[in-house]
Design an enzyme around this catalytic site. Structure first.
Site, PDB file in Angstrom:
ATOM      1  NE  ARG A   1      -3.845  -2.420   1.285  1.00  0.00           N
ATOM      2  CZ  ARG A   1      -4.245  -3.106   2.355  1.00  0.00           C
ATOM      3  NH1 ARG A   1      -4.056  -2.615   3.563  1.00  0.00           N
ATOM      4  NH2 ARG A   1      -4.857  -4.260   2.215  1.00  0.00           N
TER       5      ARG A   1
ATOM      6  CG  HIS B   1      -9.320  -6.691   1.221  1.00  0.00           C
ATOM      7  ND1 HIS B   1      -9.177  -7.870   1.889  1.00  0.00           N
ATOM      8  CD2 HIS B   1      -8.954  -5.731   2.108  1.00  0.00           C
ATOM      9  CE1 HIS B   1      -8.728  -7.638   3.126  1.00  0.00           C
ATOM     10  NE2 HIS B   1      -8.598  -6.338   3.274  1.00  0.00           N
TER      11      HIS B   1
HETATM   12  C1  LIG Z   1      -9.304   0.993   5.852  1.00  0.00           C
HETATM   13  C2  LIG Z   1      -9.754  -0.402   5.490  1.00  0.00           C
HETATM   14  C3  LIG Z   1      -9.372  -1.464   6.275  1.00  0.00           C
HETATM   15  C4  LIG Z   1      -9.824  -2.760   5.971  1.00  0.00           C
HETATM   16  N1  LIG Z   1      -9.499  -3.803   6.799  1.00  0.00           N
HETATM   17  C5  LIG Z   1      -9.992  -5.033   6.544  1.00  0.00           C
HETATM   18  C6  LIG Z   1      -9.750  -6.114   7.440  1.00  0.00           C
HETATM   19  O1  LIG Z   1      -9.097  -5.952   8.476  1.00  0.00           O
HETATM   20  N2  LIG Z   1     -10.260  -7.339   7.121  1.00  0.00           N
HETATM   21  C7  LIG Z   1     -10.994  -7.542   5.968  1.00  0.00           C
HETATM   22  O2  LIG Z   1     -11.437  -8.663   5.715  1.00  0.00           O
HETATM   23  N3  LIG Z   1     -11.249  -6.522   5.117  1.00  0.00           N
HETATM   24  C8  LIG Z   1     -10.780  -5.288   5.385  1.00  0.00           C
HETATM   25  N4  LIG Z   1     -11.051  -4.264   4.524  1.00  0.00           N
HETATM   26  C9  LIG Z   1     -11.874  -4.511   3.337  1.00  0.00           C
HETATM   27  C10 LIG Z   1     -13.338  -4.287   3.653  1.00  0.00           C
HETATM   28  O3  LIG Z   1     -13.831  -5.281   4.505  1.00  0.00           O
HETATM   29  C11 LIG Z   1     -14.199  -4.314   2.386  1.00  0.00           C
HETATM   30  O4  LIG Z   1     -13.967  -5.507   1.679  1.00  0.00           O
HETATM   31  C12 LIG Z   1     -13.933  -3.109   1.484  1.00  0.00           C
HETATM   32  O5  LIG Z   1     -13.778  -1.933   2.240  1.00  0.00           O
HETATM   33  C13 LIG Z   1     -15.093  -2.949   0.510  1.00  0.00           C
HETATM   34  O6  LIG Z   1     -14.884  -1.912  -0.370  1.00  0.00           O
HETATM   35  P1  LIG Z   1     -15.466  -0.438  -0.167  1.00  0.00           P
HETATM   36  O7  LIG Z   1     -14.582   0.217   0.839  1.00  0.00           O
HETATM   37  O8  LIG Z   1     -15.322   0.150  -1.524  1.00  0.00           O
HETATM   38  O9  LIG Z   1     -16.885  -0.574   0.315  1.00  0.00           O
HETATM   39  C14 LIG Z   1     -10.626  -2.971   4.820  1.00  0.00           C
HETATM   40  C15 LIG Z   1     -11.004  -1.881   4.038  1.00  0.00           C
HETATM   41  C16 LIG Z   1     -10.581  -0.609   4.360  1.00  0.00           C
HETATM   42  C17 LIG Z   1     -11.045   0.557   3.498  1.00  0.00           C
END
Ligand SMILES: Cc1cc2nc3c(=O)[nH]c(=O)nc-3n(C[C@H](O)[C@H](O)[C@H](O)COP(=O)(O)O)c2cc1C
Length: 417
Positions: free
Chosen positions: A185, A296
């Site tokens: 990232r 994700h």
């Molecule tokens: C700041 C951030 C941290 C995230 N941390 C995790 C995590 O710890 N575990 C996980 O399964 N997904 C994580 N995700 C992914 C989210 O669960 C999800 O799949 C994603 O945010 C969906 O896309 P969107 O932000 O466009 O709605 C994270 C996303 C963001 C933006």
């Protein structure tokens, strides 16, 4: 018969009306959030992996799904849905987010309250700020738990967390598959958001310029990893926990570990990050209750397809044998309608809820839930769909749809049957 509601309809309190006028859409929330939180926190939430291609891909793919409006039959859109034995107010939920308190200090508690008050599911993250027991204490059975792999000692940490989720009455566990390695990232590297955390003059300056965020920090306390503290030897300082996570967390799971989770948890088991129909098939063989189609939010592989484009093939393959959940790129109730029309049983959002908190404060999560639900009801009414399942009858144009050639292994499996 009742008439459909819309933006002018219904009685809103003055406070609710003001919130909506200030932040009419996701884009307004995102823009205000950017002004209110430190730059490193904005970059952490907003950023994806690589060149952020996946974020654009997700967005554009959703925009290309057209739903043909239908008129003439009057009604009132009912957004309620039932899955895993519970009725929710809409097919909308909160995706798991690690280090969520960077976006808004106290975020996990605020999101748990939003889930309880708006009756939607909240998947709290293994790396979320608050302990899973605290989240479940607030959200009750609307709380679900996301899991990452900690392979040491035969997955002692993961299976202990599953037992804790069971004892806390959580309705589902969600095993994340799509993080087998730590993704690169770039913005976090450039901001030195790396272990060990070191405060730099620029960090102090960014915090000083974010008074609303700083006040929330003073109220909520320093961000942490509430669910993992107990696994760290010695006093669980932020640095100790972060290096524990750095060393012990290896994101993903094997199919046999998913099958073990199935045996260890009595309620719903979900796998998150499925993008290939054959992985959905393997998940079913491991006994899951739902697959979550997700990339994700563009944070793991910049070459991954938009989940909306692989959704129909996965829906066809699963053929009603499990629920289909969806996330990545959803910014409106119309996007939720698009995913439901293409076969999703529920649609989740990550950033939308974080921007809600960062822009509007502690009540921002509940505000986003209501905004998305109202937008969904409008999208349903425009499609002549008065219940959520009606949306699946909609006429849809979906030029990005991905068709999967059957792999050799699958052809061999079929031949052997
Ligand atoms: C700041 C951030 C941290 C995230 N941390 C995790 C995590 O710890 N575990 C996980 O399964 N997904 C994580 N995700 C992914 C989210 O669960 C999800 O799949 C994603 O945010 C969906 O896309 P969107 O932000 O466009 O709605 C994270 C996303 C963001 C933006």
């Amino acid at each position: 018969m009742a008439r459909a509601g819309g933006w002018g309809a219904g009685s809103r309190t003055d406070a609710a009306a003001r919130l909506l006028q200030r932040h009419p859409t996701y884009e307004f929330l995102e823009a205000r959030a950017r002004r209110r939180i430190p730059r490193f926190a904005w970059d952490f939430v907003h950023g994806g992996t690589g060149a952020d291609v996946g974020i654009d891909v997700n967005r554009r793919a959703l925009d290309r799904v057209a739903i043909v409006p239908r008129y003439g039959v009057m009604g009132k859109a009912d957004t309620q849905v039932e899955f895993f034995g519970r009725r929710y107010s809409a097919p909308i939920g909160i995706s798991p987010v690690g280090m969520d308190a960077l976006a808004w200090p106290g975020s996990s508690r605020c999101l748990a309250r939003a889930a309880r008050d708006e009756n939607i599911p909240y998947i709290t993250g293994t790396l979320a700020d608050s302990a899973l027991e605290e989240v479940a204490g607030i959200a009750g059975p609307n709380a679900w738990l996301q899991l990452y792999g900690f392979p040491r000692d035969d997955h002692r940490v993961t299976f202990d967390m599953i037992a804790r989720a069971e004892a806390a009455g959580m309705s589902a566990i969600v095993a994340t598959l799509d993080a087998p390695v730590r993704a690169k990232r770039p913005r976090d590297l450039a901001n030195r958001l790396v272990v060990p955390f070191r405060t730099r003059p620029s960090t102090v300056w960014q915090v000083a310029r974010s008074p609303a965020w700083t006040r929330a920090l003073l109220r909520a306390g320093m961000p942490g990893f509430g669910s993992i503290n107990r696994y760290v030897e010695g006093t669980p300082t932020l640095d100790r926990i972060a290096s524990f996570v750095q060393k012990e967390l290896v994101g993903s799971f094997s199919w046999s570990e998913i099958a073990r989770m199935r045996k260890a948890f009595s309620r719903a088991v979900v796998v998150k990050g499925v993008l290939h129909p054959e992985d959905a098939e393997r998940a079913l063989a491991a006994g899951v209750d739902a697959v979550m189609v997700s990339n994700h939010g563009g944070r793991q592989s910049d070459a991954a397809p938009a989940p909306i484009d692989v959704l129909p093939a996965i829906v066809d393959r699963v053929a009603g044998r499990a629920k289909i959940l969806f996330d990545s790129g959803v910014r409106s109730g119309l996007d939720a309608a698009r995913a439901v029309a293409l076969g999703a049983d529920a649609v989740f959002c990550g950033r939308a809820f974080l921007w809600g908190l960062a822009a509007a404060g502690d009540e921002g999560g509940a505000f986003v839930a209501r905004m998305l639900r109202d937008e969904l009801a409008v999208a349903m009414a425009q499609s002549g769909a008065w219940s959520v399942p009606d949306l699946r009858e909609a006429a849809i144009r979906h030029p990005g749809r991905f068709d999967f050639p059957a792999s050799k292994a699958h052809v061999a499996e079929l031949a052997a049957q």
